[in-house]
Design a protein around this motif. Structure first.
Motif, PDB file in Angstrom:
ATOM      1  N   ILE A  77      33.177  61.336  17.484  1.00 37.36           N
ATOM      2  CA  ILE A  77      34.039  60.285  16.955  1.00 37.36           C
ATOM      3  C   ILE A  77      33.515  58.930  17.430  1.00 37.36           C
ATOM      4  O   ILE A  77      33.272  58.737  18.620  1.00 37.36           O
ATOM      5  N   THR A  78      33.330  58.002  16.507  1.00 36.83           N
ATOM      6  CA  THR A  78      32.940  56.643  16.870  1.00 36.83           C
ATOM      7  C   THR A  78      34.156  55.910  17.424  1.00 36.83           C
ATOM      8  O   THR A  78      35.238  55.931  16.828  1.00 36.83           O
ATOM      9  N   ILE A  79      33.998  55.264  18.568  1.00 35.75           N
ATOM     10  CA  ILE A  79      35.106  54.563  19.207  1.00 35.75           C
ATOM     11  C   ILE A  79      35.215  53.158  18.619  1.00 35.75           C
ATOM     12  O   ILE A  79      34.263  52.378  18.654  1.00 35.75           O
ATOM     13  N   GLU A  80      36.372  52.866  18.066  1.00 37.39           N
ATOM     14  CA  GLU A  80      36.647  51.537  17.508  1.00 37.39           C
ATOM     15  C   GLU A  80      37.117  50.614  18.629  1.00 37.39           C
ATOM     16  O   GLU A  80      38.003  50.994  19.405  1.00 37.39           O
ATOM     17  N   ARG A  81      36.551  49.408  18.718  1.00 39.80           N
ATOM     18  CA  ARG A  81      36.918  48.470  19.785  1.00 39.80           C
ATOM     19  C   ARG A  81      37.698  47.302  19.202  1.00 39.80           C
ATOM     20  O   ARG A  81      37.238  46.647  18.262  1.00 39.80           O
ATOM     21  N   LEU A  82      38.873  47.047  19.784  1.00 41.81           N
ATOM     22  CA  LEU A  82      39.754  46.004  19.270  1.00 41.81           C
ATOM     23  C   LEU A  82      40.125  44.994  20.352  1.00 41.81           C
ATOM     24  O   LEU A  82      40.714  45.367  21.373  1.00 41.81           O
ATOM     25  N   PRO A  83      39.837  43.705  20.133  1.00 42.41           N
ATOM     26  CA  PRO A  83      40.264  42.676  21.087  1.00 42.41           C
ATOM     27  C   PRO A  83      41.780  42.610  21.247  1.00 42.41           C
ATOM     28  O   PRO A  83      42.274  42.192  22.303  1.00 42.41           O
ATOM     29  N   GLY A  84      42.529  43.032  20.235  1.00 41.29           N
ATOM     30  CA  GLY A  84      43.982  42.991  20.309  1.00 41.29           C
ATOM     31  C   GLY A  84      44.565  43.886  21.379  1.00 41.29           C
ATOM     32  O   GLY A  84      45.734  43.733  21.748  1.00 41.29           O
ATOM     33  N   LEU A  85      43.763  44.811  21.898  1.00 45.62           N
ATOM     34  CA  LEU A  85      44.216  45.731  22.943  1.00 45.62           C
ATOM     35  C   LEU A  85      43.837  45.257  24.343  1.00 45.62           C
ATOM     36  O   LEU A  85      44.049  45.985  25.319  1.00 45.62           O
ATOM     37  N   ARG A  86      43.313  44.052  24.451  1.00 40.02           N
ATOM     38  CA  ARG A  86      42.928  43.538  25.767  1.00 40.02           C
ATOM     39  C   ARG A  86      44.139  43.371  26.688  1.00 40.02           C
ATOM     40  O   ARG A  86      45.277  43.228  26.243  1.00 40.02           O
ATOM     41  N   GLU A  87      43.828  43.346  27.978  1.00 44.46           N
ATOM     42  CA  GLU A  87      44.820  42.985  28.989  1.00 44.46           C
ATOM     43  C   GLU A  87      45.338  41.575  28.727  1.00 44.46           C
ATOM     44  O   GLU A  87      44.728  40.810  27.959  1.00 44.46           O
ATOM     45  N   ARG A  88      46.449  41.226  29.322  1.00 42.10           N
ATOM     46  CA  ARG A  88      46.959  39.857  29.228  1.00 42.10           C
ATOM     47  C   ARG A  88      45.928  38.877  29.767  1.00 42.10           C
ATOM     48  O   ARG A  88      45.284  39.121  30.784  1.00 42.10           O
ATOM     49  N   GLY A  89      45.747  37.772  29.079  1.00 45.57           N
ATOM     50  CA  GLY A  89      44.877  36.710  29.568  1.00 45.57           C
ATOM     51  C   GLY A  89      45.583  35.897  30.637  1.00 45.57           C
ATOM     52  O   GLY A  89      46.643  35.317  30.380  1.00 45.57           O
ATOM     53  N   PHE A  90      44.998  35.863  31.840  1.00 51.95           N
ATOM     54  CA  PHE A  90      45.581  35.115  32.954  1.00 51.95           C
ATOM     55  C   PHE A  90      44.886  33.781  33.198  1.00 51.95           C
ATOM     56  O   PHE A  90      45.149  33.111  34.200  1.00 51.95           O
ATOM     57  N   GLY A  91      44.002  33.384  32.294  1.00 54.68           N
ATOM     58  CA  GLY A  91      43.396  32.060  32.366  1.00 54.68           C
ATOM     59  C   GLY A  91      42.759  31.774  33.710  1.00 54.68           C
ATOM     60  O   GLY A  91      41.997  32.590  34.245  1.00 54.68           O
ATOM     61  N   LYS A  92      43.086  30.630  34.274  1.00 58.61           N
ATOM     62  CA  LYS A  92      42.434  30.170  35.512  1.00 58.61           C
ATOM     63  C   LYS A  92      42.783  31.028  36.734  1.00 58.61           C
ATOM     64  O   LYS A  92      42.138  30.907  37.775  1.00 58.61           O
ATOM     65  N   LEU A  93      43.791  31.922  36.599  1.00 62.21           N
ATOM     66  CA  LEU A  93      44.148  32.798  37.717  1.00 62.21           C
ATOM     67  C   LEU A  93      43.244  34.026  37.823  1.00 62.21           C
ATOM     68  O   LEU A  93      43.258  34.715  38.843  1.00 62.21           O
ATOM     69  N   GLU A  94      42.467  34.303  36.789  1.00 61.78           N
ATOM     70  CA  GLU A  94      41.639  35.504  36.807  1.00 61.78           C
ATOM     71  C   GLU A  94      40.626  35.440  37.939  1.00 61.78           C
ATOM     72  O   GLU A  94      39.987  34.416  38.172  1.00 61.78           O
ATOM     73  N   GLY A  95      40.520  36.547  38.661  1.00 61.35           N
ATOM     74  CA  GLY A  95      39.659  36.620  39.829  1.00 61.35           C
ATOM     75  C   GLY A  95      40.403  36.408  41.129  1.00 61.35           C
ATOM     76  O   GLY A  95      39.894  36.745  42.199  1.00 61.35           O
ATOM     77  N   GLN A  96      41.630  35.873  41.059  1.00 64.64           N
ATOM     78  CA  GLN A  96      42.417  35.668  42.267  1.00 64.64           C
ATOM     79  C   GLN A  96      43.129  36.961  42.672  1.00 64.64           C
ATOM     80  O   GLN A  96      43.321  37.868  41.869  1.00 64.64           O
ATOM     81  N   ALA A  97      43.537  37.013  43.932  1.00 65.11           N
ATOM     82  CA  ALA A  97      44.337  38.134  44.406  1.00 65.11           C
ATOM     83  C   ALA A  97      45.714  38.099  43.755  1.00 65.11           C
ATOM     84  O   ALA A  97      46.253  37.016  43.495  1.00 65.11           O
ATOM     85  N   TRP A  98      46.271  39.266  43.497  1.00 63.10           N
ATOM     86  CA  TRP A  98      47.616  39.326  42.915  1.00 63.10           C
ATOM     87  C   TRP A  98      48.610  38.543  43.759  1.00 63.10           C
ATOM     88  O   TRP A  98      49.452  37.826  43.234  1.00 63.10           O
ATOM     89  N   ASP A  99      48.520  38.703  45.084  1.00 61.98           N
ATOM     90  CA  ASP A  99      49.466  38.019  45.962  1.00 61.98           C
ATOM     91  C   ASP A  99      49.340  36.507  45.832  1.00 61.98           C
ATOM     92  O   ASP A  99      50.337  35.786  45.877  1.00 61.98           O
ATOM     93  N   ALA A 100      48.125  36.002  45.667  1.00 61.95           N
ATOM     94  CA  ALA A 100      47.919  34.557  45.523  1.00 61.95           C
ATOM     95  C   ALA A 100      48.510  34.054  44.212  1.00 61.95           C
ATOM     96  O   ALA A 100      48.967  32.903  44.120  1.00 61.95           O
ATOM     97  N   ALA A 101      48.533  34.922  43.193  1.00 60.20           N
ATOM     98  CA  ALA A 101      49.090  34.525  41.905  1.00 60.20           C
ATOM     99  C   ALA A 101      50.612  34.461  41.941  1.00 60.20           C
ATOM    100  O   ALA A 101      51.238  33.857  41.070  1.00 60.20           O
TER     101      ALA A 101
END
Length: 212
Positions: A77-101
């Motif tokens: 089966i060919t796997i279909e890839r959809l951007p609509g299924l991405r994780e939530r975009g956290f913008g400038k917080l991405e890469g930070q620790a959860w606690d820091a966010a």
């Protein structure tokens, strides 16, 4: 006619292990994540998994589609890839620790969180859920009556859980969403959503038993 969906969270990444916000950052699986995906493959290719699969669909982020590729390698089966299924975009917080966010992190929902607040470069909870639910309802129509295996992210699963259980976006969630957990639900032709099973991990339980 209902479309049946098995929604699966990706395997573990190095950022999962140290609780860093990933969002749209394209982080690969770590070795634990690959082991989880291999255990999932053993389960999906065994007689214990009795559901037929008509299509495999994944977020276009590699932690999701790599999990799908490992877990579904026994099917042609060919796997279909959809951007609509991405994780939530956290913008400038991405890469930070959860606690820091703080209260804007993924595991900090409470009734004081503004569901329309979006961090710079990111998505609000409302925008995120609208994207996710629209994506699944479109899939249910383009694959009407089919059985789908969908690989995505913890936040995506959380948005679906809230829809199925009529939970507010800022309501506290009391359960964890574990890597490679299986979550089953249906969407019918009138776009009614129903849950069948949630948070299943038969493949990891089996793997642990075999190693004991």
């Amino acid at each position: 006619m209902s479309t049946s969906i098995c929604l699966i969270r990706h395997g573990e990444t190095a950022w999962n292990a140290v609780r860093r916000l990933q969002g749209w950052q394209d982080i690969a699986l770590n070795e634990t994540g690959r082991e989880q995906a291999r255990a999932l493959h053993s389960y999906l290719s065994s007689p214990a998994f009795q559901q037929s699969v008509d299509a495999v669909i994944s977020s276009d982020l590699q932690r999701a589609w790599e999990t799908a590729e490992i877990a579904c390698q026994h099917w042609d089966i060919t796997i279909e890839r959809l951007p609509g299924l991405r994780e939530r975009g956290f913008g400038k917080l991405e890469g930070q620790a959860w606690d820091a966010a703080g209260r804007h992190g993924p595991d900090q929902p409470d009734d004081t969180v503004d569901i329309d607040y979006a961090v710079e470069g990111g998505e609000s909870l409302r925008q995120f859920q609208t994207r996710v639910l629209d994506c699944f309802e479109t899939l249910s129509q383009t694959h009407a009556g089919k059985n789908l295996l969908v690989f995505a992210h913890g936040g995506v699963i959380d948005m679906v859980w809230r829809k199925l259980n009529q939970q507010a976006l800022n309501a506290k969630r009391t359960h964890a969403i574990l890597n490679t957990s299986l979550n089953f639900f249906n969407i019918d032709e009138d776009l009614n959503w129903t849950c069948t099973q949630w948070g299943q991990l038969p493949h990891l339980n089996t793997a642990l038993d075999e190693q004991a």
